[in-house]
Design a protein around this motif. Structure first.
Motif, mmCIF file in Angstrom:
data_model
loop_
_atom_site.group_PDB
_atom_site.id
_atom_site.type_symbol
_atom_site.label_atom_id
_atom_site.label_comp_id
_atom_site.label_asym_id
_atom_site.label_seq_id
_atom_site.Cartn_x
_atom_site.Cartn_y
_atom_site.Cartn_z
ATOM 1 N N TRP A 13 0.838 -1.202 0.000
ATOM 2 C CA TRP A 13 0.000 0.000 0.000
ATOM 3 C C TRP A 13 0.873 1.253 0.000
ATOM 4 C CZ3 TRP A 13 -4.597 -0.739 3.937
ATOM 5 C CH2 TRP A 13 -5.428 -1.758 3.476
ATOM 6 N N LEU A 14 1.940 1.226 0.750
ATOM 7 C CA LEU A 14 2.834 2.385 0.824
ATOM 8 C C LEU A 14 3.571 2.620 -0.492
ATOM 9 C CD1 LEU A 14 4.330 1.839 4.360
ATOM 10 C CD2 LEU A 14 2.993 3.810 3.620
ATOM 11 N N ASN A 15 3.889 1.545 -1.195
ATOM 12 C CA ASN A 15 4.695 1.668 -2.405
ATOM 13 C C ASN A 15 3.892 1.678 -3.699
ATOM 14 O OD1 ASN A 15 7.644 1.602 -1.512
ATOM 15 N ND2 ASN A 15 6.674 0.024 -0.290
ATOM 16 N N ASP A 16 2.712 1.070 -3.708
ATOM 17 C CA ASP A 16 1.920 0.979 -4.928
ATOM 18 C C ASP A 16 0.761 1.955 -4.964
ATOM 19 O OD1 ASP A 16 3.583 -1.109 -5.590
ATOM 20 O OD2 ASP A 16 2.155 -2.672 -5.041
ATOM 21 N N ASN A 17 0.317 2.409 -3.818
ATOM 22 C CA ASN A 17 -0.867 3.253 -3.734
ATOM 23 C C ASN A 17 -0.443 4.645 -3.279
ATOM 24 O OD1 ASN A 17 -3.293 4.479 -3.247
ATOM 25 N ND2 ASN A 17 -4.150 2.816 -2.048
ATOM 26 N N SER A 18 -0.366 5.560 -4.227
ATOM 27 C CA SER A 18 0.116 6.893 -3.882
ATOM 28 C C SER A 18 -0.850 7.652 -2.976
ATOM 29 C CB SER A 18 0.374 7.702 -5.147
ATOM 30 O OG SER A 18 -0.825 7.836 -5.888
ATOM 31 N N ASP A 19 -2.109 7.186 -2.877
ATOM 32 C CA ASP A 19 -3.094 7.854 -2.026
ATOM 33 C C ASP A 19 -2.966 7.461 -0.552
ATOM 34 O OD1 ASP A 19 -4.160 9.093 -4.235
ATOM 35 O OD2 ASP A 19 -5.739 7.612 -4.504
ATOM 36 N N PHE A 20 -2.329 6.336 -0.280
ATOM 37 C CA PHE A 20 -2.232 5.882 1.111
ATOM 38 C C PHE A 20 -1.305 6.821 1.880
ATOM 39 C CE2 PHE A 20 -0.684 3.175 4.593
ATOM 40 C CZ PHE A 20 -1.905 2.817 5.139
ATOM 41 N N PRO A 21 -1.735 7.261 3.062
ATOM 42 C CA PRO A 21 -0.917 8.206 3.849
ATOM 43 C C PRO A 21 0.462 7.635 4.184
ATOM 44 C CG PRO A 21 -3.118 7.996 4.783
ATOM 45 C CD PRO A 21 -3.001 6.945 3.727
ATOM 46 N N GLN A 22 1.451 8.475 4.073
ATOM 47 C CA GLN A 22 2.816 8.089 4.403
ATOM 48 C C GLN A 22 3.052 8.285 5.904
ATOM 49 O OE1 GLN A 22 5.209 6.768 2.183
ATOM 50 N NE2 GLN A 22 3.317 6.571 0.999
ATOM 51 N N PRO A 23 3.781 7.379 6.503
ATOM 52 C CA PRO A 23 4.043 7.511 7.938
ATOM 53 C C PRO A 23 5.185 8.477 8.219
ATOM 54 C CG PRO A 23 5.133 5.572 7.108
ATOM 55 C CD PRO A 23 4.367 6.167 5.940
ATOM 56 N N MET A 24 5.247 8.905 9.461
ATOM 57 C CA MET A 24 6.437 9.618 9.919
ATOM 58 C C MET A 24 7.313 8.569 10.602
ATOM 59 S SD MET A 24 5.098 11.620 13.335
ATOM 60 C CE MET A 24 6.455 12.697 13.282
ATOM 61 N N ARG A 25 8.600 8.780 10.583
ATOM 62 C CA ARG A 25 9.531 7.824 11.194
ATOM 63 C C ARG A 25 10.188 8.454 12.418
ATOM 64 N NH1 ARG A 25 10.797 3.097 8.571
ATOM 65 N NH2 ARG A 25 9.891 2.957 6.502
ATOM 66 N N ILE A 26 10.168 7.678 13.482
ATOM 67 C CA ILE A 26 10.846 8.079 14.709
ATOM 68 C C ILE A 26 11.681 6.894 15.149
ATOM 69 C CG2 ILE A 26 10.583 8.808 17.104
ATOM 70 C CD1 ILE A 26 7.855 9.990 16.317
ATOM 71 N N ASN A 27 12.976 7.083 15.181
ATOM 72 C CA ASN A 27 13.914 6.010 15.553
ATOM 73 C C ASN A 27 13.659 4.731 14.760
ATOM 74 O OD1 ASN A 27 15.243 7.601 17.429
ATOM 75 N ND2 ASN A 27 13.869 7.008 19.077
ATOM 76 N N GLY A 28 13.372 4.880 13.468
ATOM 77 C CA GLY A 28 13.180 3.722 12.601
ATOM 78 C C GLY A 28 11.787 3.107 12.648
ATOM 79 N N ARG A 29 10.940 3.586 13.539
ATOM 80 C CA ARG A 29 9.568 3.067 13.637
ATOM 81 C C ARG A 29 8.635 3.976 12.868
ATOM 82 N NH1 ARG A 29 7.481 1.782 19.326
ATOM 83 N NH2 ARG A 29 5.964 0.690 18.047
ATOM 84 N N ARG A 30 7.579 3.375 12.293
ATOM 85 C CA ARG A 30 6.616 4.139 11.504
ATOM 86 C C ARG A 30 5.388 4.457 12.348
ATOM 87 N NH1 ARG A 30 6.119 -0.126 6.733
ATOM 88 N NH2 ARG A 30 5.797 -1.361 8.591
ATOM 89 N N PHE A 31 4.908 5.693 12.206
ATOM 90 C CA PHE A 31 3.710 6.147 12.906
ATOM 91 C C PHE A 31 2.824 6.903 11.922
ATOM 92 C CE2 PHE A 31 6.944 5.714 16.139
ATOM 93 C CZ PHE A 31 6.263 5.097 17.184
ATOM 94 N N TRP A 32 1.540 6.545 11.896
ATOM 95 C CA TRP A 32 0.576 7.195 11.023
ATOM 96 C C TRP A 32 -0.325 8.096 11.844
ATOM 97 C CZ3 TRP A 32 2.628 2.587 9.899
ATOM 98 C CH2 TRP A 32 2.965 2.311 8.580
ATOM 99 N N LEU A 33 -0.656 9.242 11.295
ATOM 100 C CA LEU A 33 -1.601 10.147 11.917
ATOM 101 C C LEU A 33 -3.004 9.600 11.670
ATOM 102 C CD1 LEU A 33 -1.789 12.811 13.465
ATOM 103 C CD2 LEU A 33 -1.910 13.979 11.270
ATOM 104 N N LEU A 34 -3.750 9.353 12.733
ATOM 105 C CA LEU A 34 -5.079 8.759 12.632
ATOM 106 C C LEU A 34 -5.981 9.584 11.721
ATOM 107 C CD1 LEU A 34 -7.191 6.661 13.412
ATOM 108 C CD2 LEU A 34 -7.614 7.985 15.489
ATOM 109 N N ALA A 35 -5.932 10.890 11.816
ATOM 110 C CA ALA A 35 -6.783 11.756 10.991
ATOM 111 C C ALA A 35 -6.511 11.545 9.503
ATOM 112 C CB ALA A 35 -6.579 13.215 11.373
ATOM 113 N N GLU A 36 -5.258 11.307 9.122
ATOM 114 C CA GLU A 36 -4.929 11.063 7.715
ATOM 115 C C GLU A 36 -5.480 9.726 7.249
ATOM 116 O OE1 GLU A 36 -0.716 11.502 7.213
ATOM 117 O OE2 GLU A 36 -0.801 13.668 7.510
#
Length: 71
Positions: free
Chosen positions: A35-58
């Motif tokens: 989804w992250l690589n094939d679907n340009s509409d899917f929200p991109q995560p922010m990275r903190i210390n190598g971990r991915r976090f998504w904003l719930l609102a997005e």
């Protein structure tokens, strides 16, 4: 610290990769990667210390788009 500052931090809820996968029916990490690589509409995560976090609102804003594409 002002009360406005404290209130703003509560408006931003972040989900981990595990929580995002569970939100969409227990998809695999590979599906999430696609989804992250094939679907340009899917929200991109922010990275903190190598971990991915998504904003719930997005994610919530993306969900109606996903449902329209499924029809």
């Amino acid at each position: 610290m002002s009360s406005n500052y404290a209130g703003r931090s509560h408006n931003r809820q972040y989900l981990t990769s595990k929580q995002v996968r569970a939100r969409y029916g227990g998809i695999s990490d590979m599906s999430l990667w696609r989804w992250l690589n094939d679907n340009s509409d899917f929200p991109q995560p922010m990275r903190i210390n190598g971990r991915r976090f998504w904003l719930l609102a997005e994610l919530e804003a993306w969900e109606p788009v996903r449902k329209q594409e499924a029809v």
